[in-house]
Design a protein around this motif. Structure first.
Motif, PDB file in Angstrom:
ATOM      1  N   ARG A   1      -3.228  -5.413  -4.318  1.00  0.00           N
ATOM      2  CA  ARG A   1      -3.091  -4.026  -4.964  1.00  0.00           C
ATOM      3  C   ARG A   1      -4.396  -3.422  -5.776  1.00  0.00           C
ATOM      4  O   ARG A   1      -4.593  -4.228  -6.708  1.00  0.00           O
TER       5      ARG A   1
ATOM      6  N   ARG B   1       3.400  -1.542   0.702  1.00  0.00           N
ATOM      7  CA  ARG B   1       3.158  -2.481  -0.381  1.00  0.00           C
ATOM      8  C   ARG B   1       2.286  -3.564   0.027  1.00  0.00           C
ATOM      9  O   ARG B   1       1.966  -4.123   0.926  1.00  0.00           O
ATOM     10  N   PRO B   2       0.907  -2.922  -0.466  1.00  0.00           N
ATOM     11  CA  PRO B   2      -0.263  -3.808   0.031  1.00  0.00           C
ATOM     12  C   PRO B   2      -0.197  -5.209  -0.682  1.00  0.00           C
ATOM     13  O   PRO B   2       0.091  -5.508  -1.758  1.00  0.00           O
TER      14      PRO B   2
ATOM     15  N   THR C   1      -0.674   4.653  -0.779  1.00  0.00           N
ATOM     16  CA  THR C   1      -0.484   3.670  -1.510  1.00  0.00           C
ATOM     17  C   THR C   1      -0.540   4.004  -3.256  1.00  0.00           C
ATOM     18  O   THR C   1      -0.111   3.060  -3.923  1.00  0.00           O
ATOM     19  N   THR C   2      -0.574   5.221  -3.304  1.00  0.00           N
ATOM     20  CA  THR C   2      -0.726   5.891  -4.744  1.00  0.00           C
ATOM     21  C   THR C   2       0.049   6.885  -5.030  1.00  0.00           C
ATOM     22  O   THR C   2       0.049   8.028  -4.278  1.00  0.00           O
TER      23      THR C   2
ATOM     24  N   GLU D   1      -2.661  -2.956   3.745  1.00  0.00           N
ATOM     25  CA  GLU D   1      -1.484  -2.021   3.521  1.00  0.00           C
ATOM     26  C   GLU D   1      -0.268  -2.502   4.428  1.00  0.00           C
ATOM     27  O   GLU D   1       0.821  -2.221   4.180  1.00  0.00           O
TER      28      GLU D   1
END
Length: 246
Positions: free
Chosen positions: A23, A19-20, A121-122, A63
């Motif tokens: 984002r 969960r950055p 993150t993707t 991140e």
């Protein structure tokens, strides 16, 4: 001995996803990886390695990947010492070969720090939606979605093969030193077979989810560029300009 592959587009558990704080849009992250790869792997790209490392550390801190933020510069410094300091201390042809390999490896480390942020993150769904919004050809979109899920699955498969070897008493550094060729064969053959099966499963899952269809699907959460993407672009540009001026 094998791990169960996750279908393309399936979201990972909330505890396993990062969960950055800021984002970034997947298009921004993919562009950062592509631009860094082109610049760092250029003939005179060694001077841009520190800037790429700084960008990778900043993305890791955003991140919350503290271990990566520490391991990235430490690992790059250790490899750079082998590449540039070891030949001066031990002038030998064999050392020169190792130093040349290390000089290229440190470039891959710099690029890998940014690529790991994209992977962690993707999700494949977010990536495909962003690539469609960027009018990227369908063949590249499907390949990128499969690869984004393929690499973590192969890492899990490699760990499963290693654990199975240790349970049978044929793993570890002792077996590798006594029988290096046999140990490599026992590790690579099951991993290659598992990789082929996983690639087929992920490709079939991607096609079943409509990634190869000619019609343009509608995204539930359309990607949008925001202030975080502008900030990332400005930071990358500032690092590149500082490298050029320095």
């Amino acid at each position: 001995m094998t791990a169960t592959p996750v279908a393309v587009g399936e979201r990972a558990p909330a505890a396993a996803r990062s969960r950055p704080v800021l984002r970034l849009d997947p298009r921004t992250k993919a562009l950062l990886v592509l631009a860094t790869s082109l610049v760092v792997m250029a003939p005179d790209g060694a001077s841009f390695i520190p800037a790429a490392l700084v960008l990778g550390v900043l993305l890791a801190l955003n991140e919350g990947a503290w271990a990566r933020a520490v391991a990235l510069p430490v690992g790059a410094a250790a490899i750079a010492a082998v590449a540039y300091l070891l030949p001066a201390a031990m002038p030998h042809p064999a050392v020169g070969v190792v130093a040349t390999m290390a000089a290229y490896l440190v470039r891959f480390v710099a690029i890998g720090g940014i690529a790991l942020h994209l992977m962690s993150t993707t999700s494949p769904t977010e990536l495909t939606a962003a690539l469609r919004a960027a009018r990227v050809p369908r063949a590249i979109t499907v390949s990128a979605a499969v690869m984004l899920r393929f690499l973590p699955t192969i890492i899990a498969e490699a760990r499963a093969v290693h654990d199975a070897m240790r349970l049978r008493g044929i793993g570890g550094w002792g077996g590798l030193l006594r029988h290096p060729v046999l140990s490599i064969e026992r590790f690579t053959v099951p991993l290659i077979a598992s990789s082929l099966r996983v690639a087929e499963d992920l490709s079939a899952a991607a096609l079943l989810r409509g990634l190869g269809s000619t019609s343009r699907p509608t995204a539930m959460h359309p990607p949008r560029l925001g202030g975080a993407d502008l900030a990332a672009a400005l930071v990358a540009a500032a690092l590149a300009a500082a490298t050029v001026l320095w």
